[in-house]
Each structure stands twice: as C-alpha cells, then as structure tokens.
Design a protein around this motif. Structure first.
Motif, mmCIF file in Angstrom:
data_model
loop_
_atom_site.group_PDB
_atom_site.id
_atom_site.type_symbol
_atom_site.label_atom_id
_atom_site.label_comp_id
_atom_site.label_asym_id
_atom_site.label_seq_id
_atom_site.Cartn_x
_atom_site.Cartn_y
_atom_site.Cartn_z
ATOM 1 N N PHE A 141 4.257 -2.818 -4.872
ATOM 2 C CA PHE A 141 3.288 -1.720 -4.933
ATOM 3 C C PHE A 141 1.904 -2.170 -4.483
ATOM 4 C CE2 PHE A 141 2.748 -3.368 -9.310
ATOM 5 C CZ PHE A 141 1.361 -3.378 -9.424
ATOM 6 N N VAL A 142 1.591 -3.458 -4.639
ATOM 7 C CA VAL A 142 0.288 -3.955 -4.189
ATOM 8 C C VAL A 142 0.172 -3.798 -2.682
ATOM 9 C CG1 VAL A 142 -1.246 -5.943 -4.063
ATOM 10 C CG2 VAL A 142 0.180 -5.595 -6.107
ATOM 11 N N ALA A 143 1.206 -4.211 -1.948
ATOM 12 C CA ALA A 143 1.183 -4.106 -0.486
ATOM 13 C C ALA A 143 1.109 -2.653 -0.043
ATOM 14 C CB ALA A 143 2.422 -4.780 0.101
ATOM 15 N N VAL A 144 1.868 -1.791 -0.729
ATOM 16 C CA VAL A 144 1.855 -0.362 -0.373
ATOM 17 C C VAL A 144 0.456 0.219 -0.546
ATOM 18 C CG1 VAL A 144 2.744 1.923 -0.989
ATOM 19 C CG2 VAL A 144 4.295 -0.042 -0.905
ATOM 20 N N MET A 145 -0.179 -0.069 -1.672
ATOM 21 C CA MET A 145 -1.487 0.523 -1.947
ATOM 22 C C MET A 145 -2.571 -0.094 -1.068
ATOM 23 S SD MET A 145 -0.587 2.848 -3.904
ATOM 24 C CE MET A 145 -2.254 3.528 -3.811
ATOM 25 N N ARG A 146 -2.506 -1.385 -0.800
ATOM 26 C CA ARG A 146 -3.510 -1.991 0.084
ATOM 27 C C ARG A 146 -3.407 -1.409 1.488
ATOM 28 N NH1 ARG A 146 -7.623 -3.021 -2.206
ATOM 29 N NH2 ARG A 146 -8.284 -4.023 -0.291
ATOM 30 N N LYS A 147 -2.180 -1.181 1.961
ATOM 31 C CA LYS A 147 -1.984 -0.587 3.277
ATOM 32 C C LYS A 147 -2.560 0.825 3.333
ATOM 33 C CE LYS A 147 1.577 0.398 6.744
ATOM 34 N NZ LYS A 147 3.039 0.329 7.055
ATOM 35 N N ALA A 148 -2.490 1.533 2.185
ATOM 36 C CA ALA A 148 -3.000 2.908 2.124
ATOM 37 C C ALA A 148 -4.520 2.968 1.956
ATOM 38 C CB ALA A 148 -2.325 3.657 0.977
#
Length: 330
Positions: A200-207
């Motif tokens: 979820f960290v990667a998903v949110m940073r990408k967003a």
C-alpha cells in the motif's frame, strides 16, 4: 409496563467467546438526563471482543454487559429529558449494556432513526458513525478533492468510512485481504489494495500520497503509514490490531509537516459524545437519507447466539456489520 428482569448476555470471565453466558439482570432505570430503550437490535464491535478478553474494562458507572450500540424504542425517560418520549424509535451510542433487552444511555447520545432505514439497519450505525465522523471529519479534517486511505475497508468502520469520504468528494483507497473483499471495497467506491499482493505504501506514493489515513492496524503499519502520507498529511489511529508500539523516524514528520493523532470513543466525556451526535444529525444523517451512505450488514444472530457472533467477527471473514437481534421490532 416496564418489567423488573430482562434477558442479557454477560461475560462470565475473561476468555474466548464461550465465556459469553445467558443471564437474567434487573432492568436498568433511567436516571437524570437518560432514556431507557427497549432494544430491538444491537451491534457487535471489536471493543466487545476486547472487553470479553479482559483488555477493555467499562468506564466507571457503565454497565459491565458488552454492547456499545443499539436501535429500539424509548420505554421511559429520566428527569430533565425533553427531546424524547416513550414510543420514540431511536438508535443510540451506549456506554455498555447493549447485549440485553433494555439499556439506558444519555439522552443526548440517542439519535432518530435516519429516514429510509429500519431498526435493524439503524443499529449498525451509532458506534461506527460516531467513530468515523469524529475521526475522519472532525479530527482528520477530510476535504473534497483529497486522497483518503482506510485500512480494513470491509470492516464496519471501513465500509462507512469509504462511503462518507466518497460523499464528501474525496478519492478513496482501501486495503483488504482477499479478492472478494477488494471487490466489496470497489463496489462501495474505493480503489482496493489487496495487502497480501500489493504494497500500500508504493500504491499511495505513486498516487501522490494520502492526505488522510484512517488506521486500525497499528504495529509496523504506523511507520509505513507515515511514508504513505503526502506533505501536510494526517494519520488518525483508532485501534491497534497489530499492537500500539512502533519505532518511528520523526524527521519526515517535521520536514513534511505531518500530523499524527488518534482517539478512542468510549472514554470520552458525555459532552464530547453529545457534540459528535449533533454533527451526525446535522451532516451525516442527510447523507444517509439521500442514499449516499448506507450501513452494510454482514450477518445477524439471535441474542442467545452471541458466542457465534463473536466467532464470526474473530474470523475476520465478515464484510460490514454483525448484529444481534434482541427482540422483534415494534
């Protein structure tokens, strides 16, 4: 006529669900500023499980019976109560005592049944609505256009949080632990993250980072949440399913102007809860009446089957709220 004795489910000792036992208790009496409710439906919540296990004692003066929310009919009112009268249908936040045929609560903590809902659906609201609104809106300050992440998207809290955030104009992400639960989150309007397959960290940073995160996991999620926040982001903690402790690098908190906060509902003052109730009636109840927010019910059990209801919650297989039917709706 008010009976002298009622059916209830009590905690016979700290332990597994089997310590929940049927009992007979005196019917409580409404004191000053209180109402007595004949309960039709009661909600089952994680704090009930913690209390049963011996980790969450009731506040002073509260019933030792589990149960923090209900819906039913006002049976009597105590001195000083002017809003409610016998026969009124209400849903209410309770300090305890919901696993019973009758319970008292502060009159200011009861709310009318939202337009379009029956008592069954309304019983799924109080604990969840108070928690979500006070933490996402009042404490977290979620605004239209912001990015919002909620962990445990298919819990009772998560399902309402997704809908509230969407209704307020936020873009929503939700974590869940299976494809089926991710589908449920998507149907509610969130972008699902299967935490078993995605970071979820990667998903949110990408967003671009989350402006607000509502977390009930704790543990190693705390530092990961901090990394997931956008600049000026806010992290609101409401529970610690993985533990309350973590090692945190506070440099990002300072340099990116992050806010770390949280709350628990039950220990708050009657006045604080009354203020939340006013917000709910003024701002959330219209969203429910419009259909923008609706409680999602996973399953229902008879009062005497509270053991099975607790087992269902402990399985973490539920999607939405678990309810106990205490009596027939009147």
């Amino acid at each position: 006529m008010i009976p002298d004795v009622m059916r209830a489910i009590e905690i016979s000792g700290a332990g597994a669900p089997e310590v929940l036992k049927p009992a007979r208790r005196p019917v409580p009496v409404a004191g000053h500023g209180q109402i007595l409710i004949r309960i039709a439906w009661a909600g089952v919540n994680r704090p009930d499980l913690l209390q049963r296990a011996g980790f969450y004692a009731p506040p002073p003066g509260a019933s030792d019976l589990p149960g923090l929310e209900c819906a039913g009919t006002v049976l009597s009112v105590g001195p000083g109560v002017t809003r409610w009268k016998p026969g009124d249908r209400v849903c209410a936040l309770l300090p305890g005592g919901g696993y019973a045929e009758y319970a008292t609560c502060a009159a200011e903590h009861a709310l009318p049944i939202p337009e379009g809902l029956d008592l069954r659906a309304a019983a799924a609201l109080p604990e969840t609505a108070y928690t979500v609104w006070s933490n996402v809106v009042m404490r977290g300050g979620l605004q239209s256009g912001e990015r919002f992440l909620v962990h445990g998207g298919t819990s009772g809290i998560g399902t309402i949080a997704i809908q509230v955030a969407r209704a307020l104009g936020a873009t929503v992400w939700a974590t869940a632990g299976s494809d089926a639960k991710c589908i449920a989150c998507a149907e509610l309007g969130a972008r699902p993250i299967n935490y078993r397959e995605e970071d979820f960290v990667a998903v949110m940073r990408k967003a671009g980072g989350a402006d607000l995160i509502l977390d009930m996991v704790g543990g190693d999620y705390i530092e990961r949440n901090i990394t997931s926040l956008a600049d000026d982001g806010r992290l609101v903690m409401i529970a610690f399913l993985s533990g309350p402790k973590a090692r945190i690098n506070f440099l990002p908190v300072m340099s990116r102007r992050l806010t770390l906060t949280g709350s628990t509902l039950r220990p708050q003052s009657d006045h604080a809860k009354a203020l939340i109730a006013q917000e709910l009636e003024a701002r959330l109840w219209p969203l429910i009446a419009s259909g923008a927010v609706c409680p999602l019910i996973d399953s229902t059990f008879a009062l005497q089957d509270a053991v099975e209801a607790h087992r269902r919650m402990e399985s973490s297989n539920h999607v939405g709220k678990i309810l106990l039917q205490v009596s027939e709706e009147s």
